[in-house]
Structures are given as C-alpha cells and as structure tokens.
Write an enzyme that holds these catalytic residues in place. Structure first.
Site, PDB file in Angstrom:
ATOM      1  N   GLU A 117     -23.457  54.284  55.008  1.00  0.00           N
ATOM      2  CA  GLU A 117     -22.342  54.572  55.912  1.00  0.00           C
ATOM      3  C   GLU A 117     -21.088  54.762  55.082  1.00  0.00           C
ATOM      4  OE1 GLU A 117     -22.178  51.610  59.043  1.00  0.00           O
ATOM      5  OE2 GLU A 117     -23.737  52.656  60.164  1.00  0.00           O
ATOM      6  N   HIS A 235     -12.685  54.937  65.745  1.00  0.00           N
ATOM      7  CA  HIS A 235     -13.923  55.538  65.239  1.00  0.00           C
ATOM      8  C   HIS A 235     -13.797  57.049  65.346  1.00  0.00           C
ATOM      9  CE1 HIS A 235     -18.111  56.411  64.495  1.00  0.00           C
ATOM     10  NE2 HIS A 235     -18.334  55.133  64.238  1.00  0.00           N
ATOM     11  N   ARG A 281     -13.301  55.366  57.004  1.00  0.00           N
ATOM     12  CA  ARG A 281     -13.244  55.676  58.436  1.00  0.00           C
ATOM     13  C   ARG A 281     -11.848  56.068  58.902  1.00  0.00           C
ATOM     14  NH1 ARG A 281     -16.386  51.607  62.354  1.00  0.00           N
ATOM     15  NH2 ARG A 281     -18.155  52.520  61.292  1.00  0.00           N
ATOM     16  N   HIS A 340     -12.019  51.420  68.493  1.00  0.00           N
ATOM     17  CA  HIS A 340     -13.401  50.974  68.272  1.00  0.00           C
ATOM     18  C   HIS A 340     -13.472  49.509  67.880  1.00  0.00           C
ATOM     19  CE1 HIS A 340     -17.588  51.252  67.083  1.00  0.00           C
ATOM     20  NE2 HIS A 340     -17.311  50.903  65.839  1.00  0.00           N
ATOM     21  N   ARG A 375     -11.742  48.120  58.434  1.00  0.00           N
ATOM     22  CA  ARG A 375     -13.042  47.460  58.276  1.00  0.00           C
ATOM     23  C   ARG A 375     -14.078  48.413  57.686  1.00  0.00           C
ATOM     24  NH1 ARG A 375     -17.614  47.116  61.900  1.00  0.00           N
ATOM     25  NH2 ARG A 375     -16.446  48.686  63.057  1.00  0.00           N
TER      26      ARG A 375
HETATM   27  C1  SIN Z   1     -21.275  53.164  63.583  1.00  0.00           C
HETATM   28  O1  SIN Z   1     -22.484  53.035  63.657  1.00  0.00           O
HETATM   29  O2  SIN Z   1     -20.733  54.221  63.307  1.00  0.00           O
HETATM   30  C2  SIN Z   1     -20.409  51.982  63.873  1.00  0.00           C
HETATM   31  C3  SIN Z   1     -20.704  50.918  62.941  1.00  0.00           C
HETATM   32  C4  SIN Z   1     -19.584  49.962  62.864  1.00  0.00           C
HETATM   33  O3  SIN Z   1     -18.620  50.105  63.617  1.00  0.00           O
HETATM   34  O4  SIN Z   1     -19.645  49.087  62.023  1.00  0.00           O
END
Ligand code: SIN
Length: 522
Positions: A117, A235, A281, A340, A375
């Site tokens: 991620e 998000h 993010r 988010h 985060r």
């Molecule tokens: C996601 O799966 O994009 C969200 C994961 C997260 O907010 O930690």
C-alpha cells in the site's frame, strides 16, 4: 427528572469495533459491559476496513523498517518511540488473530500473503480475500466474545456523555441509539472509549453512518485533552457514485497496479510524485481533489491491472460498483477524496490513559502519537490492537476479582432525536471549510457556523458531542499556520519546522478560540 443510576461493577467499554472487542477479551475474566449502538459487528468502522493490518511478516522486512515508513509518512509529528514499540508488537497480534480464527490469505507454503500500500517500502499488509479483512477479523473476535462469559454487550444503546467527579471519570450516560429513551447513568470500575473517529462529521466520508466524532466530543466535554485534532485523513479513492457514506476503493487496488486517470484519460499522478499512484495518501488525496475541483473527473482504472479478476479478488469494491451501475471490468471507477480517518483524538499515554483519571481510550478515538499528520495505510487496525490490549492490561491492574451480575437497563421514557437537518448542515460546513484544503477565512466561517448550529440544538447531548469535535478540528486547524501531512493550508502552504510537534487542545481552549472568531466580524 433525575437521571437513574446503575452501578454495574464492570469495566464500561464505549464502542464495539476492533479495539473494543480486543480489549474486552484481554480484560477477561474481569466483568465488562460493552456499549454497542448497533448489533455487534454492524456499524463499526473496523468492520468496514478493506485494507488489512500492516506488520513486518516477510523475511526481508523488519519492525524497524515499518517504523521508519510510519515516521516518514507522518510528516514530522510521529512519536518515533511509539512507532518503534507498536511495529515491534505487530507480529504477535497477527499470530493472536490467526489463532482466534481469522482466515488471513496464505500462500501454498502457509506464509502470509502480503500486499503493498502507499508509502510502505515493501509489501507488508496482511489481508483476507482482498478487501474483506475488517469484516473477517471482526467476525473472529465477535465469535470469541460470544464464548467469553465475562463480557456483556448492550446492543442498540449509545453513550451520550461522561460523568466526572473531582477530575475522575466515574460513569457513562447511555440512551437508546434510536433516540427513544432518556439517558441512564452507568457507573463502572473504569471507562474505555473505543467508539471510532470523526469521518461522519463530513458530508463526504467513507465512515459508517453513526461515526460522527461523538466519542472524542464527549471526552472533550468532560475535560480530556485532545491531541492533533486538525489532522484528518482524506482517502483519495472513495467511489463517487452518490452513496452516503461513499464506498471505498481500497489502496490495494493501486498496490496491484490500478492507475488514476482523469476525464481526458491522462495519468495525472506521474507529474505529481515519483511514486505516482503509490505516493503518500495525503498527496494523492490532494491531487484527486484538485482534479475534481477543476472538473476533470478523476477515476481509478483497474482494467489493465486486474481485468475481470477484480470481482473475485476485491468483492466489496465490485459489489459497490455494481450498486452504482459501474462495471469495473470495462469502465474506470469515478473517485473523490473523502474523510476517512482521524489521526487526532483523545490524547493517551503508552498505556492508553487519557488526561482524566478513570478514562482510557484506544483506536481511532485516541491519539497515541503513532500517526502524526498522516497515517500510514493499514496502521489503523494495528494501533487499535496494540492499544486495546495495553489499555486492558493497565485497567486490569487496578481491579480486584469482584464478579458482577448482568446489567439491566431501566427503561426511561422520553428521548431526543438529533435533528437530521442540523447534522446535514454541520457536515456540509465541515466539507466546505475544514476539508482537504483549508484557509483562515473558511476555518473562521466554520467556527461561526458550528456555534450557530449548536445554539439550535436545544442541549441535545449527541449533537453537542459532534459540535465539540467539529469545533476542536476547526480551531486546531486555524491555529496550525502551516501545511503538514493531511493538514493543508492554502494561506500557509509551507511546512514550518518550528511547528513539528503534536497539538494539544482542551475544549475550553477551542471554545475560547471560537468565541474570539464569532465576536470578530470580517
Ligand atoms: C485502504 O484499504 O485503502 C484503506 C486502508 C487504511 O485506511 O488503512
């Protein structure tokens, strides 16, 4: 009429998400009563989490590397010692969840399948069937709670306030979640707040409907110190199909090669950051927001990377697309930046203690110092596990071996329903003025409008909890005159190294700020 009081003799846990369930299990055999507004497993943010849990499980990985990524993503305000300790504990929690029956994805050799991620140096996120982690982890814990006689769950009930005596929290006022009864005061041996964050204070959010900052607000109204309130994570890829809350298109899709394009088919992230779609993010969220504002309709294109596999590999995303009339196999998915995760919350120590005696917090309601201003993906569930357990162990140290009979709530006729129109207005104010990009003018407008909405609430505790948190977010955002992580000020676009520290604010201080603003006409 005086509020009825019930002495429970139990630890009271407000909330029913991951941190709450895990803490209840770690408190066993001490008697616990959990306050769950919905049926257990429904309506908690954790159950909606599509990402998994970040943990250094691969041979090539280490807790130190995970901590370094956490610190880097947090933009200068992560507590490095907290990051080191949380990442060091991660593996043990994954093994514990596995032992409790969580069906994490495994390879042919039995190793954990790890996804990549944004802002992680390597693949490090354990998952369940693509986007089912939150749901499956919660199912395993709920089954264990059902087998644990010390835990009583009160469903359909929500906390509306805390009772503090001489600086110590001694009780929680609870009422029917549907607003159909007046509050009852539950007294307990200790109170743990684990009731989620603040996403639902915004008109565009990925959080479940009831999560509107109430738990942080009630702690603040009781006098607890709130840290980093200004740091709200947006998000980048909420599916923009007119549903409230907006369904999430997990970051793992980008980790698996999906790209962001706009109406003209242009991949805009390559010009923004060397990591393109896998940039931190906050950076991706601002780029998406800019495309939306410019009318260029950002979209997530999974076609080349996943094709028809999206249906099997990401069932929640595929189901949401279907509801919205989008076929992700043949069409890009329209996306928008949505509130988010709240990095800020009730300031807690390493043991999860708040600034008020008798009150602990964990999960998104708390601010531990792990996330800083931004985060790192999939560190949220990890933090809930680590601090849920720590808080439980700390609380247990102060308990004897008393047993307690089940709590029976008296029915108290009355009740107050928060005005849906006031809530809708509050959410619009937050999205328009305290959103992805902020400035002093908008933040002052927000504070004035929050005060005006509050004055129309006729003392409704539930709404006052929401406006308390909204006030804290807007006031802290106004006071932080720089841009850092998720907090972006158009009038202070640079990072100010002198401000590389967490913010701490009481509600009294935030209200004083609001008072100054409301008395100043501009
Ligand atoms: C996601 O799966 O994009 C969200 C994961 C997260 O907010 O930690």
């Amino acid at each position: 009429m005086k509020m009825p009081v019930v002495d429970t003799g139990r630890v009271i846990i407000v909330g029913a998400g991951l941190g709450a369930l895990y803490a209840a299990l770690h408190l066993a055999p001490h008697p616990v009563v959990m306050i769950s507004p919905e049926a257990l497993g429904q309506g908690a943010s954790s159950a909606w989490a599509q990402g998994g849990i970040a943990a250094a499980m691969a041979a090539a990985d280490s807790p130190e590397a995970h901590a370094a990524d956490t610190v880097r993503a947090g933009a200068g305000t992560v507590d490095a010692d907290v990051a080191a300790s949380v990442t060091a504990e991660a593996r043990a929690h994954i093994l514990e969840l596995t032992a409790l029956g969580t069906p994490f994805d495994r390879d042919a050799q039995g190793g954990y399948v790890l996804s990549r991620e944004a802002a992680h140096g390597l693949a490090r996120v354990v998952r369940v069937r693509g986007d089912q982690a939150g749901r499956e982890i919660m199912a395993a814990l709920i089954a264990e709670v059902a087998r644990t006689p010390s835990v009583q769950v009160l469903e359909g009930v929500m906390a509306v306030g805390l009772q503090a005596q001489e600086g110590r929290v001694v009780g929680v006022a609870v009422a029917a979640a549907d607003g159909a009864s007046d509050p009852v005061m539950l007294r307990g041996a200790a109170v743990l707040l684990a009731g989620g964050g603040s996403g639902g204070l915004y008109a565009l959010t990925t959080n479940p409907p009831r999560i509107r900052g109430q738990v942080i607000g009630m702690a603040a109204r009781a006098g607890a110190v709130i840290a980093d309130a200004e740091f709200v994570q947006f998000h980048p890829t909420a599916i923009d199909m007119g549903e409230d809350p907006a369904p999430l298109a997990t970051e793992a899709l980008r980790g698996g090669g999906a790209v962001l394009i706009n109406r003209d088919g242009l991949r805009f992230m390559q010009a923004v950051h060397p990591d393109a779609e896998l940039a931190p993010r906050d950076i991706v969220a601002r780029a998406i927001f800019a495309e939306t504002q410019a009318g260029r309709r950002p979209m997530l294109d999974t076609r080349a990377a996943l094709g028809a596999e999206i249906v099997e590999r990401f069932p929640a995303v595929a189901a949401a697309c279907k509801r919205g009339g989008i076929d992700p196999v043949t069409q890009p998915i329209p996306v928008a930046a949505a509130a988010h995760y709240h990095m800020g919350g009730i300031a807690v120590t390493w043991e999860g203690r708040s600034s008020l005696a008798g009150l602990w917090a964990c999960g998104e309601a708390s601010a531990t110092g792990l996330h800083g201003a931004n985060r790192l993906a999939s560190n949220g569930l990890l933090e809930a596990l680590v601090y849920g357990r720590r808080a439980a162990l700390d609380i247990a140290q102060g308990l004897g071996d008393a047993v307690a009979p089940p709590v029976v709530l008296p029915s108290v006729p009355g009740g107050q329903h928060p005005d849906p129109d006031l809530i809708a207005q509050l959410r619009q104010v937050m999205t328009e003025n305290v959103g992805v990009v902020r400035d002093a003018g908008g933040l002052k407008t927000a504070l004035r409008r929050i005060a005006a909405l509050e004055a129309q609430a006729f003392g409704d505790a539930n709404f006052l909890n929401m406006t308390a948190t909204a006030t804290l977010i807007a006031a802290a955002a106004l006071l932080r005159e720089e841009s850092r992580g998720a907090h972006c000020r158009r009038d202070f676009p640079q990072v100010n190294p002198a401000l590389a520290k967490p913010s701490r604010l009481t509600l009294a201080e935030a209200l004083a700020q609001r008072q100054i603003v409301t008395e100043t006409q501009e």
